[in-house]
Design a protein around this motif. Structure first.
Motif, mmCIF file in Angstrom:
data_model
loop_
_atom_site.group_PDB
_atom_site.id
_atom_site.type_symbol
_atom_site.label_atom_id
_atom_site.label_comp_id
_atom_site.label_asym_id
_atom_site.label_seq_id
_atom_site.Cartn_x
_atom_site.Cartn_y
_atom_site.Cartn_z
ATOM 1 N N TYR A 143 0.839 -1.203 0.000
ATOM 2 C CA TYR A 143 0.000 0.000 0.000
ATOM 3 C C TYR A 143 0.871 1.249 0.000
ATOM 4 C CZ TYR A 143 -3.167 3.605 1.762
ATOM 5 O OH TYR A 143 -3.872 4.760 1.923
ATOM 6 N N THR A 145 1.085 4.100 -2.933
ATOM 7 C CA THR A 145 0.849 5.514 -2.623
ATOM 8 C C THR A 145 2.033 6.366 -3.050
ATOM 9 O OG1 THR A 145 -0.502 4.881 -0.708
ATOM 10 C CG2 THR A 145 0.305 7.142 -0.775
ATOM 11 N N CYS A 178 1.976 6.764 -6.769
ATOM 12 C CA CYS A 178 0.940 7.746 -7.130
ATOM 13 C C CYS A 178 1.426 9.162 -6.865
ATOM 14 C CB CYS A 178 -0.330 7.454 -6.332
ATOM 15 S SG CYS A 178 -1.715 8.547 -6.717
ATOM 16 N N ALA A 204 -2.182 11.790 -3.324
ATOM 17 C CA ALA A 204 -1.799 10.375 -3.419
ATOM 18 C C ALA A 204 -2.411 9.584 -2.265
ATOM 19 C CB ALA A 204 -0.277 10.238 -3.407
ATOM 20 N N MET A 205 -2.332 10.138 -1.061
ATOM 21 C CA MET A 205 -2.881 9.441 0.093
ATOM 22 C C MET A 205 -4.390 9.296 0.013
ATOM 23 S SD MET A 205 -0.575 10.685 3.356
ATOM 24 C CE MET A 205 -0.660 12.447 3.016
ATOM 25 N N THR A 254 -6.123 9.273 -2.840
ATOM 26 C CA THR A 254 -6.499 8.540 -4.048
ATOM 27 C C THR A 254 -6.443 7.046 -3.804
ATOM 28 O OG1 THR A 254 -5.685 10.296 -5.519
ATOM 29 C CG2 THR A 254 -5.950 8.114 -6.471
ATOM 30 N N VAL A 255 -5.298 6.557 -3.361
ATOM 31 C CA VAL A 255 -5.138 5.124 -3.128
ATOM 32 C C VAL A 255 -6.047 4.652 -1.992
ATOM 33 C CG1 VAL A 255 -3.501 3.302 -2.525
ATOM 34 C CG2 VAL A 255 -2.780 5.193 -3.994
ATOM 35 N N GLY A 268 -7.044 1.156 -6.215
ATOM 36 C CA GLY A 268 -7.407 1.084 -4.810
ATOM 37 C C GLY A 268 -8.625 0.224 -4.548
#
Length: 305
Positions: A10, A14, A17, A35-36, A38-39, A70
């Motif tokens: 994970y 991230t 991303c 990024a945090m 989105t994933v 995700g």
């Protein structure tokens, strides 16, 4: 060990991303925040305009890809990295999940091209971004899709309930339950046509037990019941039909934005009555804990035990 491996995976996704966003024009801070969210399919942004603030097609495509990623079970990513990539696309819920995203995206893009004359590639980008954002429960917005007409509103309303796969970061009902419900419905139809036939419900080649089928049907019942109750309470508090209905489903499915001029992608929940916010807070808690965990606390049997 599995939990640690999934956590590392994970984190790696991230970071990838974040670097992608940064390379496409976001500042380091904006890239890290987006990024945090989105994933994790959280959807928070550094701007009220969400992803639309950047007005960048490459960023929208990147967000679409990582939001979709995700929604896939992270255990399958881990198995793919360990030399079993066939399990990723071989999983029936992943195939259903991707089919929903692709099918709804092309359907919505065709509507935008026909009704508004948008260039096909631009229509597909906006449609894919919106469908993925709504289905996974991320809640990003690149445009006010509330202005797209009645058909997109109906389509997006039902996509809010879907969610991603079990074992992903998404909310919603989850694709696994839709697969099981389909198997139950198919079995019942087969029995009507061939009463003496022996039919076995399966998932990824394994038999589905009766307990699992009952649990899924119970979840659908409770979700529908909770949705009706929350929407009814919101309507009683003075909210209009579309706002009450979409607020109820978006809270239970943990999506974020609703539909309509008040809580749609161009609005916010700040103008709702205080009582409505308390109701929606409870609904979000119910949805995130998948109903049973919270509702069981309301049963006398739990406290006697």
């Amino acid at each position: 060990q599995i939990a640690s491996a999934i956590g590392g995976l994970y984190l790696a996704l991230t970071l990838t991303c974040m670097l992608t966003y940064w390379g496409l024009g976001m500042t380091p801070f904006e890239a890290a925040v987006h990024a945090m969210t989105t994933v994790a399919t959280g959807g928070y942004s550094t701007s009220d305009a969400s992803i639309g603030h950047f007005a960048s097609p490459p960023i929208e495509w990147a967000a679409t890809f990582f939001m979709a990623a995700g929604g896939v079970p992270f255990v399958l990513y881990l198995q793919a990295l360990r030399g079993r990539p066939g399990l990723l696309l071989g999983d029936v819920q992943v195939r259903w999940y991707l089919l929903v995203l692709v099918g709804a995206s092309f359907l919505l893009a065709a509507w935008l091209v026909r009704e508004y004359g948008i260039e096909p590639f631009d229509a597909l980008r906006s449609a894919a971004f919106t469908v993925t954002s709504i289905t996974t429960g991320t809640g990003y917005a690149s445009t006010d899709y509330g202005q797209w007409g009645t058909f997109p509103i109906i389509l997006l309303f039902f996509l809010k309930c879907v969610g991603g796969c079990t074992g992903s970061t998404t909310g919603g009902i989850k694709m696994f339950r839709f697969v099981v419900l389909y198997q139950v419905a198919r079995m019942q139809m087969t029995r009507l046509v061939q009463p003496n036939a022996v039919y076995r419900m399966t998932y990824n080649g394994r038999a589905i037990g009766e307990d699992a089928a009952i649990s899924v049907m119970a979840f659908f019942f409770l979700f529908a019941l909770s949705f009706t109750a929350v929407a009814g309470i919101l309507a009683a508090l003075g909210l209009d039909y579309l706002t009450a209905m979409s607020a109820s489903v978006t809270a239970l499915a943990n999506v974020g934005p609703g539909l309509g001029p008040i809580i749609g992608p161009a609005g916010h929940f700040g103008d709702l009555p205080e009582a409505a916010k308390w109701v929606l807070s409870l609904a979000m808690l119910l949805g995130r804990l998948e109903l049973f965990t919270v509702l069981v606390l309301c049963t006398p049997l739990f406290w006697r035990a």
